[in-house]
Write a protein that holds these residues in place. Structure first.
Motif, mmCIF file in Angstrom:
data_model
loop_
_atom_site.group_PDB
_atom_site.id
_atom_site.type_symbol
_atom_site.label_atom_id
_atom_site.label_comp_id
_atom_site.label_asym_id
_atom_site.label_seq_id
_atom_site.Cartn_x
_atom_site.Cartn_y
_atom_site.Cartn_z
ATOM 1 N N TYR A 1 0.767 -1.099 -0.263
ATOM 2 C CA TYR A 1 -0.024 -0.475 -0.082
ATOM 3 C C TYR A 1 0.687 1.562 -0.377
ATOM 4 O O TYR A 1 -0.034 2.824 -0.072
ATOM 5 C CB TYR A 1 -1.249 0.198 1.179
ATOM 6 N N VAL A 2 2.153 1.357 0.385
ATOM 7 C CA VAL A 2 3.614 2.336 0.140
ATOM 8 C C VAL A 2 4.397 1.758 -0.957
ATOM 9 O O VAL A 2 5.344 1.177 0.252
ATOM 10 C CB VAL A 2 3.723 3.076 1.339
ATOM 11 N N PRO A 3 3.786 2.052 -1.607
ATOM 12 C CA PRO A 3 5.151 1.602 -3.155
ATOM 13 C C PRO A 3 6.348 2.268 -3.379
ATOM 14 O O PRO A 3 7.714 1.855 -3.291
ATOM 15 C CB PRO A 3 4.586 1.963 -3.969
ATOM 16 N N GLN A 4 6.612 3.300 -1.607
ATOM 17 C CA GLN A 4 8.028 4.078 -1.357
ATOM 18 C C GLN A 4 8.985 3.378 -0.624
ATOM 19 O O GLN A 4 10.005 3.223 -0.363
ATOM 20 C CB GLN A 4 7.603 5.258 -0.478
ATOM 21 N N TRP A 5 7.945 1.838 0.343
ATOM 22 C CA TRP A 5 9.272 0.915 0.912
ATOM 23 C C TRP A 5 9.434 -0.221 0.209
ATOM 24 O O TRP A 5 9.979 -0.495 0.196
ATOM 25 C CB TRP A 5 7.869 0.519 2.054
ATOM 26 N N ARG A 6 8.986 -0.632 -1.210
ATOM 27 C CA ARG A 6 9.485 -1.101 -2.087
ATOM 28 C C ARG A 6 10.926 -1.681 -2.100
ATOM 29 O O ARG A 6 11.192 -0.184 -2.830
ATOM 30 C CB ARG A 6 9.003 -1.537 -2.998
ATOM 31 N N GLY A 7 11.271 -3.000 -2.169
ATOM 32 C CA GLY A 7 13.286 -2.687 -2.092
ATOM 33 C C GLY A 7 13.744 -1.510 -1.633
ATOM 34 O O GLY A 7 14.962 -2.311 -1.618
ATOM 35 N N THR A 8 12.734 -1.674 0.189
ATOM 36 C CA THR A 8 13.855 -0.875 1.055
ATOM 37 C C THR A 8 13.714 -2.244 2.376
ATOM 38 O O THR A 8 13.738 -3.311 2.486
ATOM 39 C CB THR A 8 13.595 0.602 1.289
ATOM 40 N N ALA A 9 14.592 -0.922 3.761
ATOM 41 C CA ALA A 9 14.590 -1.878 4.574
ATOM 42 C C ALA A 9 13.312 -1.786 5.048
ATOM 43 O O ALA A 9 13.028 -3.103 5.541
ATOM 44 C CB ALA A 9 15.748 -1.079 5.587
ATOM 45 N N SER A 10 12.178 -1.506 4.821
ATOM 46 C CA SER A 10 10.673 -1.711 4.841
ATOM 47 C C SER A 10 10.152 -2.612 4.737
ATOM 48 O O SER A 10 9.060 -2.098 4.388
ATOM 49 C CB SER A 10 10.327 0.091 5.509
ATOM 50 N N SER A 11 10.916 -2.820 3.857
ATOM 51 C CA SER A 11 9.604 -4.721 2.220
ATOM 52 C C SER A 11 9.113 -4.977 3.368
ATOM 53 O O SER A 11 8.648 -5.533 2.857
ATOM 54 C CB SER A 11 10.863 -4.133 1.355
ATOM 55 N N GLY A 12 10.083 -4.840 4.194
ATOM 56 C CA GLY A 12 9.255 -6.717 5.908
ATOM 57 C C GLY A 12 7.859 -6.345 6.459
ATOM 58 O O GLY A 12 7.392 -7.079 7.122
ATOM 59 N N VAL A 13 7.965 -5.046 6.456
ATOM 60 C CA VAL A 13 6.983 -4.329 7.943
ATOM 61 C C VAL A 13 5.445 -4.696 7.470
ATOM 62 O O VAL A 13 5.150 -3.963 6.562
ATOM 63 C CB VAL A 13 7.279 -3.159 7.892
ATOM 64 N N THR A 14 5.307 -5.436 8.179
ATOM 65 C CA THR A 14 3.859 -6.225 8.453
ATOM 66 C C THR A 14 2.625 -4.471 8.544
ATOM 67 O O THR A 14 2.941 -4.346 9.933
ATOM 68 C CB THR A 14 3.047 -7.541 8.558
ATOM 69 N N ILE A 15 1.629 -5.021 8.020
ATOM 70 C CA ILE A 15 0.296 -4.485 9.033
ATOM 71 C C ILE A 15 -0.267 -4.664 9.895
ATOM 72 O O ILE A 15 0.327 -3.933 11.265
ATOM 73 C CB ILE A 15 -0.769 -5.115 8.125
ATOM 74 N N ARG A 16 0.707 -5.960 10.940
ATOM 75 C CA ARG A 16 0.480 -7.059 11.912
ATOM 76 C C ARG A 16 1.829 -6.173 12.461
ATOM 77 O O ARG A 16 1.178 -5.963 13.904
ATOM 78 C CB ARG A 16 0.486 -8.173 12.411
ATOM 79 N N ASN A 17 2.692 -5.703 12.273
ATOM 80 C CA ASN A 17 3.673 -4.858 12.793
ATOM 81 C C ASN A 17 4.013 -3.475 13.077
ATOM 82 O O ASN A 17 3.689 -3.244 14.275
ATOM 83 C CB ASN A 17 5.146 -4.679 12.171
ATOM 84 N N LEU A 18 2.729 -3.042 12.268
ATOM 85 C CA LEU A 18 2.572 -1.240 12.850
ATOM 86 C C LEU A 18 1.842 -1.106 14.455
ATOM 87 O O LEU A 18 1.542 -0.671 14.587
ATOM 88 C CB LEU A 18 1.543 -0.753 11.344
ATOM 89 N N LEU A 19 0.365 -2.370 14.049
ATOM 90 C CA LEU A 19 -0.322 -2.635 14.858
ATOM 91 C C LEU A 19 0.011 -3.025 16.655
ATOM 92 O O LEU A 19 -0.295 -2.998 17.741
ATOM 93 C CB LEU A 19 -1.523 -4.080 14.540
ATOM 94 N N ALA A 20 1.096 -3.370 16.118
ATOM 95 C CA ALA A 20 1.900 -4.284 17.839
ATOM 96 C C ALA A 20 3.019 -3.568 17.842
ATOM 97 O O ALA A 20 3.302 -3.636 19.088
ATOM 98 C CB ALA A 20 2.843 -5.432 17.040
ATOM 99 N N ASN A 21 3.426 -2.337 17.245
ATOM 100 C CA ASN A 21 4.266 -1.392 17.701
ATOM 101 C C ASN A 21 5.707 -2.356 17.920
ATOM 102 O O ASN A 21 6.143 -1.145 18.302
ATOM 103 C CB ASN A 21 3.885 -0.436 18.494
ATOM 104 N N ASP A 22 5.947 -3.483 16.972
ATOM 105 C CA ASP A 22 7.112 -3.351 16.300
ATOM 106 C C ASP A 22 7.865 -3.568 15.602
ATOM 107 O O ASP A 22 8.435 -4.509 14.847
ATOM 108 C CB ASP A 22 7.355 -5.226 17.166
ATOM 109 N N SER A 23 7.912 -2.281 15.161
ATOM 110 C CA SER A 23 7.502 -2.877 12.754
ATOM 111 C C SER A 23 9.510 -2.003 12.408
ATOM 112 O O SER A 23 10.185 -2.290 12.034
ATOM 113 C CB SER A 23 6.348 -0.820 12.664
#
Length: 391
Positions: free
Chosen positions: A141-163
């Protein structure tokens, strides 16, 4: 008794930043740009709560609901002494009593990070509708993160605050709050730690959920919230606000509501995601949000809800080392002596929505920010209702 609250020094820093930012952007005040009113969908049928008594709530005498009426009055007086503008106690779906000071009952007011728990529920609704899955990569949903160190962050990580997304007090409580487009600011930050390895009370990471929800549902987040959550629950005095750009919905703070409106949101979770026979949230999402810890890094955290579960605890501004681990690890519960199943949505300045599923009790307290000698209000104060006012 342990209370979940900021230190006086941290509170001063956070409060000054938020107060300054509010003057700059007016995000937490009635002058904020709310965006266009949502069109009412035929499919989002308004559901009525029990026979109206007070603002749509049926009522019963405190004693009939199992409370010591005198003790409730004492707790209400304490809430008033902390600068509260409203205080309400409910049990088994009925209002025992509400108190309002200096503002009419129906006047919406800012509840700061209580907004986060509502943002979590919006993700749950979108998941139930098939618009997204919790294990989706945010980069979808955030194309800017593709191919970066954030590419593995999931929605679940955002909800758990361990992104593992970048966090600093200056970024979270000053720069982002003052940004004209807060979602754009949050999306543009870097990855600080690998996903799932560090816990942080990360406002910027949570604000990214605005982009996720808007892309997944095809609606601005505030309109989605009105149609899919506030209207079905009868939260007629509630809205999410937008930032100064008018494009981004505030989801890390910025909701304006009342004590009896936000109690309806608590009742939704108490009833496992169902209101008047209609399921708004999957039962499994409710359980994952408030029934167990979402990460081994913080026993006290579900999906953007605070829990009273025992284990390793992390607070909003605990000091961490360069790897994101706590400098002074601690174990226990947020409120010793209170039920471990208790959970809460909490906001700066002592904004509190507490739910105790064991006794089916809800306590709500909303108050204005204060930097004088007014005593603090915390989760331990709300828990007194179930530890000392119930027979």
């Amino acid at each position: 008794m342990h209370r979940l609250r900021l230190s006086s020094k941290a509170l001063a820093v956070v409060g000054t930043a938020l107060s300054t930012a509010a003057l700059v952007s007016c995000a937490a005040l009635p002058g904020v740009a709310p965006g266009p009113p949502a069109e009412k969908s035929v499919s989002s049928e308004r559901l009525e709560l029990p026979t109206p008594g007070v603002d749509g709530w049926s009522t019963a005498a405190p004693a009939k609901l199992g409370f010591r009426a005198g003790r409730l009055e004492e707790l209400a007086r304490h809430a008033k002494s902390t600068g509260s503008t409203c205080y309400a106690v409910l049990r088994r779906g009925q209002l025992a009593r509400d108190w309002n000071w200096n503002q009419p009952r129906e006047t919406p007011r800012e509840v700061f990070s209580v907004t986060k728990s509502v943002a979590s529920a919006l993700v749950g609704i979108a998941a139930a509708d098939g618009d997204l899955e919790l294990d989706d990569k945010v980069a979808r949903y955030v194309p800017q993160w593709r191919g970066t160190a954030s590419s593995g962050v999931t929605i679940r990580n955002l909800l758990a605050n361990d992104s593992g997304r970048f966090w600093s007090s200056d970024s979270d409580y000053s720069r982002m709050v003052q940004a004209r487009d807060r979602t754009r600011y949050a999306v543009g930050l870097d990855q600080q730690h690998p996903p799932g390895t560090a816990w942080a009370y990360n406002n910027a990471a949570i604000q990214v959920l605005d982009r996720v929800l808007a892309k997944a549902t095809g609606q601005p987040t505030d309109e989605f919230a009105e149609e899919q959550l506030f209207e079905p629950l009868g939260m007629s005095h509630t809205r999410l606000t937008r930032d100064a750009s008018g494009r981004s919905t505030n989801v890390f703070f910025g909701m304006q509501t009342t004590c009896l409106d936000i109690a309806r949101f608590g009742q939704l979770f108490l009833d496992k995601g169902v209101v008047d026979g209609r399921r708004l949230l999957p039962r499994r999402f409710v359980t994952a949000s408030v029934g167990r810890s979402s990460t081994p890094l913080n026993a006290a955290y579900g999906y953007l809800w605070w829990l009273n579960r025992p284990g390793e605890l992390r607070g909003a501004l605990d000091a961490v080392d360069p790897t994101g681990q706590p400098v002074e690890p601690r174990d226990g519960t947020l409120v010793p002596g209170a039920p471990s199943s208790l959970y809460a949505a909490l906001g700066l300045g002592g904004q509190t929505l507490m739910v105790d599923p064991r006794s089916r009790t809800i306590v709500v307290r909303i108050g204005a920010l204060s930097f004088d000698e007014t005593p603090d209000y915390g989760l331990a104060d709300a828990a007194e209702v179930v530890t000392s006012a119930l027979r």
